[in-house]
Write an enzyme that holds these catalytic residues in place. Sequence first.
Site, PDB file in Angstrom:
ATOM      1  N   CYS A  10      -1.050   0.332   4.835  1.00 23.00           N
ATOM      2  CA  CYS A  10       0.198   0.022   4.117  1.00 23.00           C
ATOM      3  C   CYS A  10       1.380  -0.243   5.039  1.00 23.00           C
ATOM      4  O   CYS A  10       2.447  -0.657   4.587  1.00 23.00           O
ATOM      5  CB  CYS A  10       0.527   1.141   3.135  1.00 23.00           C
ATOM      6  SG  CYS A  10      -0.660   1.220   1.793  1.00 23.00           S
ATOM      7  N   HIS A  61       8.156   1.030   1.262  1.00 22.03           N
ATOM      8  CA  HIS A  61       6.785   0.793   0.790  1.00 22.03           C
ATOM      9  C   HIS A  61       6.659   1.397  -0.617  1.00 22.03           C
ATOM     10  O   HIS A  61       7.187   2.466  -0.896  1.00 22.03           O
ATOM     11  CB  HIS A  61       5.790   1.445   1.746  1.00 22.03           C
ATOM     12  CG  HIS A  61       4.385   1.372   1.245  1.00 22.03           C
ATOM     13  ND1 HIS A  61       3.815   0.194   0.818  1.00 22.03           N
ATOM     14  CD2 HIS A  61       3.438   2.333   1.090  1.00 22.03           C
ATOM     15  CE1 HIS A  61       2.579   0.433   0.428  1.00 22.03           C
ATOM     16  NE2 HIS A  61       2.324   1.719   0.568  1.00 22.03           N
ATOM     17  N   ASN A  64       0.950  -0.473  -6.112  1.00 21.84           N
ATOM     18  CA  ASN A  64       0.960  -0.497  -4.650  1.00 21.84           C
ATOM     19  C   ASN A  64       0.126  -1.692  -4.180  1.00 21.84           C
ATOM     20  O   ASN A  64      -1.094  -1.681  -4.282  1.00 21.84           O
ATOM     21  CB  ASN A  64       0.376   0.821  -4.132  1.00 21.84           C
ATOM     22  CG  ASN A  64       0.360   0.908  -2.615  1.00 21.84           C
ATOM     23  OD1 ASN A  64       0.602  -0.073  -1.921  1.00 21.84           O
ATOM     24  ND2 ASN A  64       0.057   2.090  -2.097  1.00 21.84           N
TER      25      ASN A  64
END
Length: 334
Positions: A117, A257, A287
Amino acid sequence: MTQVKAAITAVGGFVPEFRLTNKVLEGMVDTTDDWITTRTGIKERRLLKKEEGSGTSYLAVKAVENMVERYGVDTSDIEMVIVATATPDMPVAATACKVATDIGAKNAFGYDLMAACSSFIYALSTGSKYIQSGQYKKVLVVGADQMSSIIDYTDRTTCVIFGDGAGCVLLEPNTEGLGIQDEILRSDGSGREYLKIDAGGSILPASAETVATNAHYVKQEGRQVFKFAVTNMADVSEQIMKRNNLSSDDVQWLVPHQANLRIIDATANRMGLDKEKVMINITRYGNTTSGTLPLCLYDYQDQLKKGDNIVFAAFGGGFTWGSLYLKWAIDPKN
Ligand code: UT7
C-alpha cells in the site's frame, strides 16, 4: 544555481463500473453493513469485471487516458513510466511496459514498483529523483491495483476491505520552489507475516496444493496491522511537519492511504488537522492499495490551489510506510 524540484503537472484517475455494496456483501459472507461502516468507513468498492476489461494495465491505461484528455499531455513526450502495483498483470513482464505501449509513450522505458500500500508514495519518490537529476523531464507515475484478482470472496476479514482502481500523475521539473519538498520512507520486514500472500512467489511457487488451500489470496491479521499502521503513519506525518517547520495552519491537505477511516482520523488528529483538510474516498472505493493516493488527487483536484502544502501518508504490507511533503504546482484554471 536554481534547485530543480519534481512537480505534479497533471493528474488522472479511473475506477471500474461495477459497485460491490456492503448490502451485497452481507449475502456473500457473515458480515453486516454496520460492522463494515463502523470498523472501516467503507460503503462500497468498485470491481473490474471481465466484461469491462481485465488486468491492472487496463485500469492504469484508463487513468492515463483521463489525464491526457483533461491536461492535453502528449504521451510521446513521456520518457519514463513507473507503475506502482501489488497486482501486476503477470509475475514476469512489467505492467509498466504494456501501459507505456498502450498509451503511445513510444519513447519511454518503464518498470513496476512494489511496496504494497506504500507503492505509490515510494514511486513518487523514485520518479522525483529522475527529474531532480536533470536526466529526464517527463516521468509518469501510475498507482494501480486490481485487488479483486487476489482476494478470497469467502474470507470476510479481507473481502470487505479492498477494491480496484487506478490514478496517475505526471512529474516535471520546477524551478519556482514548487513540487516535492521532502520525504520520510521506512520499512520493517519483521512485519511481513501480518499481511501477505503465501503462494506464487519463490518460497512457495504455485501448485495444485496452493490453489486448493487458497494460499494465493491475501491474508491479513487486521488487528496487528492496525496497531502498526495507526502509530507509524501518524509518526512520520508529524515528523515531516516538524522538520519542515509546518504548523497545522500551514498544511492545506492531508492525502492519506485509504485503509481505514479510523487510521486516517488518528493521523489527522496527530497533525492537528480539521476534517475538511483530509482527502477521503474510502467510503466509495474501499482500499485500492496503490490507487488510493492518486485517486484522492483525482477526486479533489478542483479544490487544490497552486502553492498548497500537501502531506501524503501511507502504510502497507512489508511493512512499508512513509510521508511525503509537496507544494502543489497546478494552476486552478486547469
Ligand atoms: O492497507 C494496508 C494496510 N492495512 C491496514 O492498514 C488495515 C489495518 N487493519 C484494519 O483496518 C482493521 O484491523 C480491520 C478493518 C481489518 C478489522 O477491524 P478490527 O476492528 O481490527 O477487527 P478485528 O480484526 O479485531 O476483529 C474484531 C471482530 C472479530 O470477532 P471476535 O474475535 O471479536 O469474535 C472478527 O472475527 O470482528 C470480526 N470480524 C468481522 N465481523 C463482521 C472480522 N471481519 C469481520 C467482518 N464482518 N467483515
